[in-house]
Design a protein around this motif. Sequence first.
Motif, PDB file in Angstrom:
ATOM      1  N   GLY A 138      43.706  48.139  32.256  1.00 31.94           N
ATOM      2  CA  GLY A 138      42.404  47.708  32.750  1.00 31.94           C
ATOM      3  C   GLY A 138      42.268  46.230  33.014  1.00 31.94           C
ATOM      4  O   GLY A 138      41.170  45.749  33.314  1.00 31.94           O
ATOM      5  N   TYR A 139      43.366  45.474  32.944  1.00 34.02           N
ATOM      6  CA  TYR A 139      43.305  44.031  33.139  1.00 34.02           C
ATOM      7  C   TYR A 139      43.534  43.617  34.594  1.00 34.02           C
ATOM      8  O   TYR A 139      43.218  42.481  34.963  1.00 34.02           O
ATOM      9  N   LEU A 140      44.119  44.500  35.395  1.00 33.89           N
ATOM     10  CA  LEU A 140      44.354  44.235  36.813  1.00 33.89           C
ATOM     11  C   LEU A 140      43.840  45.409  37.626  1.00 33.89           C
ATOM     12  O   LEU A 140      43.717  46.532  37.131  1.00 33.89           O
ATOM     13  N   SER A 141      43.542  45.126  38.894  1.00 35.92           N
ATOM     14  CA  SER A 141      43.244  46.207  39.828  1.00 35.92           C
ATOM     15  C   SER A 141      44.163  46.061  41.042  1.00 35.92           C
ATOM     16  O   SER A 141      44.781  45.015  41.248  1.00 35.92           O
ATOM     17  N   HIS A 142      44.230  47.111  41.831  1.00 39.90           N
ATOM     18  CA  HIS A 142      45.217  47.203  42.907  1.00 39.90           C
ATOM     19  C   HIS A 142      44.489  47.513  44.211  1.00 39.90           C
ATOM     20  O   HIS A 142      44.180  48.678  44.501  1.00 39.90           O
ATOM     21  N   PRO A 143      44.159  46.472  45.019  1.00 39.36           N
ATOM     22  CA  PRO A 143      43.491  46.735  46.300  1.00 39.36           C
ATOM     23  C   PRO A 143      44.325  47.684  47.153  1.00 39.36           C
ATOM     24  O   PRO A 143      45.549  47.561  47.223  1.00 39.36           O
TER      25      PRO A 143
ATOM     26  N   ASN B  54      56.863  46.231  36.610  1.00 39.83           N
ATOM     27  CA  ASN B  54      56.589  47.155  35.505  1.00 39.83           C
ATOM     28  C   ASN B  54      55.466  46.626  34.604  1.00 39.83           C
ATOM     29  O   ASN B  54      54.573  47.380  34.185  1.00 39.83           O
ATOM     30  N   VAL B  55      55.530  45.350  34.295  1.00 39.57           N
ATOM     31  CA  VAL B  55      54.479  44.757  33.446  1.00 39.57           C
ATOM     32  C   VAL B  55      53.131  44.786  34.170  1.00 39.57           C
ATOM     33  O   VAL B  55      52.088  45.088  33.567  1.00 39.57           O
ATOM     34  N   MET B  56      53.147  44.505  35.465  1.00 44.29           N
ATOM     35  CA  MET B  56      51.905  44.544  36.236  1.00 44.29           C
ATOM     36  C   MET B  56      51.302  45.944  36.228  1.00 44.29           C
ATOM     37  O   MET B  56      50.084  46.113  36.124  1.00 44.29           O
ATOM     38  N   ALA B  57      52.144  46.945  36.321  1.00 40.46           N
ATOM     39  CA  ALA B  57      51.656  48.333  36.267  1.00 40.46           C
ATOM     40  C   ALA B  57      51.020  48.626  34.914  1.00 40.46           C
ATOM     41  O   ALA B  57      49.988  49.297  34.826  1.00 40.46           O
ATOM     42  N   GLU B  58      51.641  48.109  33.845  1.00 39.03           N
ATOM     43  CA  GLU B  58      51.082  48.312  32.506  1.00 39.03           C
ATOM     44  C   GLU B  58      49.739  47.604  32.347  1.00 39.03           C
ATOM     45  O   GLU B  58      48.795  48.142  31.752  1.00 39.03           O
ATOM     46  N   LEU B  59      49.665  46.399  32.900  1.00 40.95           N
ATOM     47  CA  LEU B  59      48.409  45.656  32.825  1.00 40.95           C
ATOM     48  C   LEU B  59      47.307  46.354  33.629  1.00 40.95           C
ATOM     49  O   LEU B  59      46.136  46.363  33.231  1.00 40.95           O
TER      50      LEU B  59
ATOM     51  N   ARG C 267      37.241  46.917  27.276  1.00 41.86           N
ATOM     52  CA  ARG C 267      38.686  46.781  27.475  1.00 41.86           C
ATOM     53  C   ARG C 267      39.385  47.247  26.220  1.00 41.86           C
ATOM     54  O   ARG C 267      38.811  47.242  25.125  1.00 41.86           O
ATOM     55  N   PRO C 268      40.631  47.663  26.326  1.00 42.19           N
ATOM     56  CA  PRO C 268      41.355  48.142  25.154  1.00 42.19           C
ATOM     57  C   PRO C 268      41.506  47.037  24.115  1.00 42.19           C
ATOM     58  O   PRO C 268      41.583  45.857  24.437  1.00 42.19           O
ATOM     59  N   ALA C 269      41.490  47.445  22.859  1.00 43.86           N
ATOM     60  CA  ALA C 269      41.679  46.490  21.775  1.00 43.86           C
ATOM     61  C   ALA C 269      43.162  46.169  21.622  1.00 43.86           C
ATOM     62  O   ALA C 269      44.033  46.893  22.080  1.00 43.86           O
ATOM     63  N   GLY C 270      43.435  45.049  20.940  1.00 44.99           N
ATOM     64  CA  GLY C 270      44.819  44.713  20.622  1.00 44.99           C
ATOM     65  C   GLY C 270      45.387  43.675  21.558  1.00 44.99           C
ATOM     66  O   GLY C 270      45.108  43.677  22.751  1.00 44.99           O
ATOM     67  N   PRO C 271      46.201  42.754  21.047  1.00 51.40           N
ATOM     68  CA  PRO C 271      46.763  41.691  21.875  1.00 51.40           C
ATOM     69  C   PRO C 271      47.899  42.206  22.742  1.00 51.40           C
ATOM     70  O   PRO C 271      48.534  43.224  22.450  1.00 51.40           O
ATOM     71  N   LEU C 272      48.163  41.457  23.794  1.00 50.30           N
ATOM     72  CA  LEU C 272      49.329  41.721  24.629  1.00 50.30           C
ATOM     73  C   LEU C 272      50.535  41.012  24.030  1.00 50.30           C
ATOM     74  O   LEU C 272      50.403  40.008  23.337  1.00 50.30           O
ATOM     75  N   ASP C 273      51.718  41.506  24.351  1.00 48.41           N
ATOM     76  CA  ASP C 273      52.921  40.794  23.929  1.00 48.41           C
ATOM     77  C   ASP C 273      53.036  39.518  24.754  1.00 48.41           C
ATOM     78  O   ASP C 273      52.413  39.378  25.815  1.00 48.41           O
ATOM     79  N   PRO C 274      53.822  38.536  24.285  1.00 48.25           N
ATOM     80  CA  PRO C 274      53.892  37.234  24.961  1.00 48.25           C
ATOM     81  C   PRO C 274      54.261  37.320  26.434  1.00 48.25           C
ATOM     82  O   PRO C 274      53.713  36.579  27.262  1.00 48.25           O
ATOM     83  N   ARG C 275      55.196  38.184  26.791  1.00 45.50           N
ATOM     84  CA  ARG C 275      55.595  38.273  28.197  1.00 45.50           C
ATOM     85  C   ARG C 275      54.443  38.787  29.058  1.00 45.50           C
ATOM     86  O   ARG C 275      54.202  38.267  30.162  1.00 45.50           O
TER      87      ARG C 275
ATOM     88  N   ALA D 259      37.773  42.389  32.813  1.00 44.69           N
ATOM     89  CA  ALA D 259      38.424  42.476  31.502  1.00 44.69           C
ATOM     90  C   ALA D 259      39.638  41.561  31.425  1.00 44.69           C
ATOM     91  O   ALA D 259      39.916  40.956  30.383  1.00 44.69           O
ATOM     92  N   GLY D 260      40.370  41.450  32.549  1.00 47.63           N
ATOM     93  CA  GLY D 260      41.508  40.539  32.577  1.00 47.63           C
ATOM     94  C   GLY D 260      41.072  39.090  32.418  1.00 47.63           C
ATOM     95  O   GLY D 260      41.684  38.322  31.661  1.00 47.63           O
ATOM     96  N   TYR D 261      40.006  38.722  33.121  1.00 51.33           N
ATOM     97  CA  TYR D 261      39.484  37.359  32.968  1.00 51.33           C
ATOM     98  C   TYR D 261      39.009  37.119  31.536  1.00 51.33           C
ATOM     99  O   TYR D 261      39.215  36.035  30.967  1.00 51.33           O
ATOM    100  N   ARG D 262      38.351  38.109  30.934  1.00 50.94           N
ATOM    101  CA  ARG D 262      37.844  37.949  29.574  1.00 50.94           C
ATOM    102  C   ARG D 262      38.985  37.703  28.590  1.00 50.94           C
ATOM    103  O   ARG D 262      38.915  36.807  27.747  1.00 50.94           O
ATOM    104  N   LEU D 263      40.053  38.494  28.705  1.00 48.94           N
ATOM    105  CA  LEU D 263      41.206  38.299  27.816  1.00 48.94           C
ATOM    106  C   LEU D 263      41.813  36.919  28.045  1.00 48.94           C
ATOM    107  O   LEU D 263      42.190  36.223  27.087  1.00 48.94           O
ATOM    108  N   TYR D 264      41.891  36.523  29.290  1.00 48.30           N
ATOM    109  CA  TYR D 264      42.442  35.208  29.635  1.00 48.30           C
ATOM    110  C   TYR D 264      41.607  34.094  28.993  1.00 48.30           C
ATOM    111  O   TYR D 264      42.151  33.186  28.349  1.00 48.30           O
TER     112      TYR D 264
END
Length: 354
Positions: free
Chosen positions: A63-68, A54-59, A7-15, A79-84
Amino acid sequence: MARRTERPAGPLDPRSQQILRAIIEEYVLTAEPVGSQTLVDRYGLAVSSATVRNVMAELEEAGYLSHPHTSAGRVPTDAGYRLYVETIAPKISLAPVERLMIRHQFGQVEFASEQWFRLAAATIAGTTHAAGLATPAKPRSCKLRHIDLVATSTHTASLVVVLAEGGVKQELIPIEDGYDQAELDDVARLLNNELADKSARQVANRLAALAQDSDAPPLAVRVTQRVEKLMREFDAATVEDVFSDGLLNVMSEPEFSQSEKLRRVFAALQNRDYLGSLVTRLASAGDVQVLIGGENERPEMHDVSLVLATYGQPGRALGVVGVLGPTRMAYPHAIGTVRFVSGLMNELVEQMYR
């Protein structure tokens, strides 16, 4: 531990973290892809649905979300679960009433170590509504507590080997005609005097001496050979046994409507070499470890997550307790449960060794 999903390095912003957390916790509850309007309506995000999209698209792009394909909503990736788990999820301890109830249950079997593992698996399953796992705390080198010989026919006897660590091994051995139960008891008494509290290596040394003793009954020599073999086999295995509970909890999840998928998962867990490799890695890592989906080395484990912790005394005896469930797991509660139960098992093992 096992490899982690890239997964990409670096933290997400609070929102972004707030929205990712809301998506994961909603998906854990519903098992349905999560849409932006659902998040706005239920999670008090104080932003518009368009902003959430917009935020969901960025996530998703990160690589943190997928789109069925069949839904407008998103679902978390490994990767989303791991960051969580590592940076977003709240740290949860079991409620005092849960801790008290679990301690009370273990108090009922305080001196029956063979019951600890079944109870640990059942307690974890009941508390997390997933599958609970437990393995006995296994020493590097076992010691003999006691043996019994029980006649089963005129030609065979049952050899029962009780290890100091609580394990019990049993197998049939041939005996000569004419041995009655009283004579079998005499042989067992002789060997208990000779072998009690000895390791497999020490039993082998006594075997050599018995073989040279013309007064030793031939059956005593053969029984000692079997005892040494059973003890060496026990020492060679990293994991002695696997206790599980709550399989129906996992089967009821929509991810496992195909029972064959779950059967392969539990077949992998019954593989002692696989669990043994996890014990070795967990022992060096310390604390609770989480393996999410594709982070598990075995392909059949890619649809599940494991929350595991060792207990016992490093260098003397180690076992594992944990949770198995879908990757759509309530990780904070699972981690809190495993941490508490492993700590309780540590207390029990320390009392046993004292």
